[in-house]
Scaffold this motif. Structure first.
Motif, PDB file in Angstrom:
ATOM      1  N   ASN A  58       0.827  -1.212   0.000  1.00 14.04           N
ATOM      2  CA  ASN A  58       0.000   0.000   0.000  1.00 14.04           C
ATOM      3  C   ASN A  58       0.863   1.265   0.000  1.00 14.04           C
ATOM      4  N   GLN A  59       0.201   2.417   0.123  1.00 10.16           N
ATOM      5  CA  GLN A  59       0.892   3.703   0.068  1.00 10.16           C
ATOM      6  C   GLN A  59       1.855   3.883   1.237  1.00 10.16           C
ATOM      7  N   ALA A  60       1.505   3.386   2.404  1.00  9.11           N
ATOM      8  CA  ALA A  60       2.408   3.492   3.551  1.00  9.11           C
ATOM      9  C   ALA A  60       3.710   2.742   3.269  1.00  9.11           C
ATOM     10  N   ASP A  61       3.600   1.618   2.598  1.00  6.68           N
ATOM     11  CA  ASP A  61       4.800   0.862   2.236  1.00  6.68           C
ATOM     12  C   ASP A  61       5.655   1.648   1.244  1.00  6.68           C
ATOM     13  N   LEU A  62       5.023   2.362   0.324  1.00  3.31           N
ATOM     14  CA  LEU A  62       5.772   3.170  -0.635  1.00  3.31           C
ATOM     15  C   LEU A  62       6.498   4.320   0.062  1.00  3.31           C
ATOM     16  N   SER A  63       5.900   4.881   1.085  1.00  2.00           N
ATOM     17  CA  SER A  63       6.586   5.920   1.867  1.00  2.00           C
ATOM     18  C   SER A  63       7.810   5.330   2.565  1.00  2.00           C
ATOM     19  N   PHE A  64       7.678   4.108   3.051  1.00  2.00           N
ATOM     20  CA  PHE A  64       8.804   3.388   3.654  1.00  2.00           C
ATOM     21  C   PHE A  64       9.926   3.214   2.624  1.00  2.00           C
ATOM     22  N   VAL A  65       9.549   2.844   1.405  1.00  2.00           N
ATOM     23  CA  VAL A  65      10.535   2.663   0.342  1.00  2.00           C
ATOM     24  C   VAL A  65      11.245   3.976   0.026  1.00  2.00           C
ATOM     25  N   ALA A  66      10.504   5.066   0.004  1.00  2.00           N
ATOM     26  CA  ALA A  66      11.115   6.376  -0.264  1.00  2.00           C
ATOM     27  C   ALA A  66      12.169   6.700   0.791  1.00  2.00           C
ATOM     28  N   ASP A  67      11.870   6.402   2.045  1.00  2.00           N
ATOM     29  CA  ASP A  67      12.833   6.615   3.129  1.00  2.00           C
ATOM     30  C   ASP A  67      14.040   5.701   2.957  1.00  2.00           C
ATOM     31  N   LEU A  68      13.789   4.446   2.622  1.00  2.00           N
ATOM     32  CA  LEU A  68      14.872   3.482   2.425  1.00  2.00           C
ATOM     33  C   LEU A  68      15.802   3.925   1.296  1.00  2.00           C
ATOM     34  N   ARG A  69      15.243   4.454   0.221  1.00  2.00           N
ATOM     35  CA  ARG A  69      16.053   4.931  -0.908  1.00  2.00           C
ATOM     36  C   ARG A  69      16.974   6.069  -0.488  1.00  2.00           C
ATOM     37  N   GLU A 110      -2.916  -7.807 -10.362  1.00  2.00           N
ATOM     38  CA  GLU A 110      -3.536  -6.529  -9.995  1.00  2.00           C
ATOM     39  C   GLU A 110      -2.563  -5.701  -9.157  1.00  2.00           C
ATOM     40  N   GLN A 111      -1.928  -6.353  -8.174  1.00  2.96           N
ATOM     41  CA  GLN A 111      -0.940  -5.667  -7.343  1.00  2.96           C
ATOM     42  C   GLN A 111       0.273  -5.245  -8.159  1.00  2.96           C
ATOM     43  N   MET A 112       0.675  -6.087  -9.108  1.00  6.07           N
ATOM     44  CA  MET A 112       1.831  -5.789  -9.953  1.00  6.07           C
ATOM     45  C   MET A 112       1.570  -4.560 -10.822  1.00  6.07           C
ATOM     46  N   ARG A 113       0.376  -4.487 -11.410  1.00  2.00           N
ATOM     47  CA  ARG A 113       0.040  -3.329 -12.250  1.00  2.00           C
ATOM     48  C   ARG A 113       0.015  -2.051 -11.424  1.00  2.00           C
ATOM     49  N   TRP A 114      -0.586  -2.132 -10.241  1.00  2.00           N
ATOM     50  CA  TRP A 114      -0.638  -0.967  -9.349  1.00  2.00           C
ATOM     51  C   TRP A 114       0.760  -0.519  -8.948  1.00  2.00           C
ATOM     52  N   LEU A 115       1.621  -1.476  -8.578  1.00  5.10           N
ATOM     53  CA  LEU A 115       2.974  -1.131  -8.142  1.00  5.10           C
ATOM     54  C   LEU A 115       3.775  -0.517  -9.281  1.00  5.10           C
ATOM     55  N   HIS A 116       3.639  -1.060 -10.477  1.00  2.07           N
ATOM     56  CA  HIS A 116       4.310  -0.476 -11.643  1.00  2.07           C
ATOM     57  C   HIS A 116       3.893   0.983 -11.839  1.00  2.07           C
ATOM     58  N   GLU A 117       2.603   1.240 -11.766  1.00  2.00           N
ATOM     59  CA  GLU A 117       2.100   2.611 -11.946  1.00  2.00           C
ATOM     60  C   GLU A 117       2.660   3.552 -10.881  1.00  2.00           C
ATOM     61  N   GLN A 118       2.749   3.072  -9.649  1.00  2.00           N
ATOM     62  CA  GLN A 118       3.248   3.901  -8.557  1.00  2.00           C
ATOM     63  C   GLN A 118       4.731   4.228  -8.738  1.00  2.00           C
ATOM     64  N   VAL A 119       5.507   3.250  -9.156  1.00  2.00           N
ATOM     65  CA  VAL A 119       6.945   3.454  -9.358  1.00  2.00           C
ATOM     66  C   VAL A 119       7.204   4.441 -10.488  1.00  2.00           C
ATOM     67  N   VAL A 120       6.474   4.289 -11.580  1.00  2.00           N
ATOM     68  CA  VAL A 120       6.644   5.210 -12.718  1.00  2.00           C
ATOM     69  C   VAL A 120       6.217   6.620 -12.343  1.00  2.00           C
ATOM     70  N   ALA A 121       5.115   6.749 -11.605  1.00  2.00           N
ATOM     71  CA  ALA A 121       4.634   8.075 -11.197  1.00  2.00           C
ATOM     72  C   ALA A 121       5.649   8.801 -10.323  1.00  2.00           C
ATOM     73  N   ARG A 122       6.443   8.047  -9.568  1.00  2.00           N
ATOM     74  CA  ARG A 122       7.461   8.648  -8.696  1.00  2.00           C
ATOM     75  C   ARG A 122       8.811   8.826  -9.389  1.00  2.00           C
ATOM     76  N   HIS A 123       8.897   8.416 -10.650  1.00  2.00           N
ATOM     77  CA  HIS A 123      10.140   8.511 -11.419  1.00  2.00           C
ATOM     78  C   HIS A 123      11.265   7.707 -10.768  1.00  2.00           C
ATOM     79  N   TRP A 124      10.907   6.569 -10.188  1.00  2.00           N
ATOM     80  CA  TRP A 124      11.923   5.686  -9.609  1.00  2.00           C
ATOM     81  C   TRP A 124      12.445   4.770 -10.711  1.00  2.00           C
ATOM     82  N   TYR A 125      13.187   5.337 -11.625  1.00  2.00           N
ATOM     83  CA  TYR A 125      13.588   4.598 -12.814  1.00  2.00           C
ATOM     84  C   TYR A 125      14.776   3.663 -12.584  1.00  2.00           C
TER      85      TYR A 125
END
Length: 244
Positions: free
Chosen positions: A164-175, A210-225
């Motif tokens: 979920n989005q909270a996990d993505l915030s965790f990833v941003a911190d980890l990066r 479904e989760q894979m498509r969502w995660l792909h969209e989130q990564v691209v939207a954040r420009h985590w290339y």
């Protein structure tokens, strides 16, 4: 070293050759050594048979020589050995690594980085998988940093399951904390949260995609290339359970 003097390693299962199903080595032929016992209790864990103490009676207390003998029976030639769990950092693996490497095997280890033994420096490929908020666990950032420092130069990678989005915030911190390390993200196996999905391959696959498509969209939207997004290949091919 005499077998009687070797330390015992708790082993849940040994199997292969199979395909590494997740992380940066996905698709590579490997033999798995899954150890028993873990210091975490993640809410979506899909290998509880290697985690919960109630399953301890099914684990084997093996020496390094015992384990290597089984690995050799499975593989005619030395290949990558993936040591997973549970949390394999709980086990005394020094002799297994030393003996196996002398015989031509290379070792990849997967752990959350909560416990950091000195023998991490012997690992040929170290996947550190700190757990995000959806797992319900707290990350020890100092322990994770120590694991990165002990690892051989260039062999440490990060892998984070994301729900979920909270996990993505965790990833941003980890990066921000470890921009020097390659990072792989994978969708959480939602089937681990629903016993019904575990028995329905079609529903499990659709939920993963479904989760894979969502995660792909989130990564691209954040420009985590610089981030890899990969599913659990073994779940897509064989479903869930032991020996995959």
């Amino acid at each position: 070293m005499n077998q009687s003097s070797q330390k015992r390693i708790l082993v849940d299962e040994i199997f292969g050759p199979t395909l590494q199903g997740e992380g940066p080595m996905v698709g590579m032929p490997v033999v798995f050594v899954r150890t028993g016992g873990c210091d975490y209790r993640c809410s979506w864990c899909d290998t509880l048979h290697a985690v919960l103490p109630r399953n301890r009676k099914e684990w084997r207390a093996m020496t390094a020589s015992n384990i290597l003998d089984e690995v050799k029976q499975l593989s005619n030639d030395p290949l990558w050995v993936v040591v997973s769990g549970g949390n394999p950092a709980l086990q005394p693996l020094e002799e297994l690594l030393r003996s196996g490497q002398q015989q031509g095997y290379r070792f990849a280890l997967e752990t959350q980085g909560s416990i950091v033994p000195d023998w991490f420096g012997q690992i040929d490929h170290l996947t550190l998988s700190p757990k995000p908020p959806s797992a319900g666990m707290e990350t020890d950032w100092s322990a994770l940093k120590k694991a990165v420092e002990i690892a051989k130069t260039g062999c440490a990678h990060l892998k984070v399951p994301v729900l979920n989005q909270a996990d993505l915030s965790f990833v941003a911190d980890l990066r921000k904390r470890h921009p020097e390390l390659p990072l792989t993200l994978q969708p959480v196996n939602a089937g681990a949260q629903s016993g019904a999905l575990q028995d329905d391959d079609n529903a499990l696959h659709e939920k993963l995609m479904e989760q894979m498509r969502w995660l792909h969209e989130q990564v691209v939207a954040r420009h985590w290339y610089d981030v890899r997004v990969l599913p659990q290949l073994h779940v897509m091919i064989w479903g869930t359970g032991r020996g995959v």
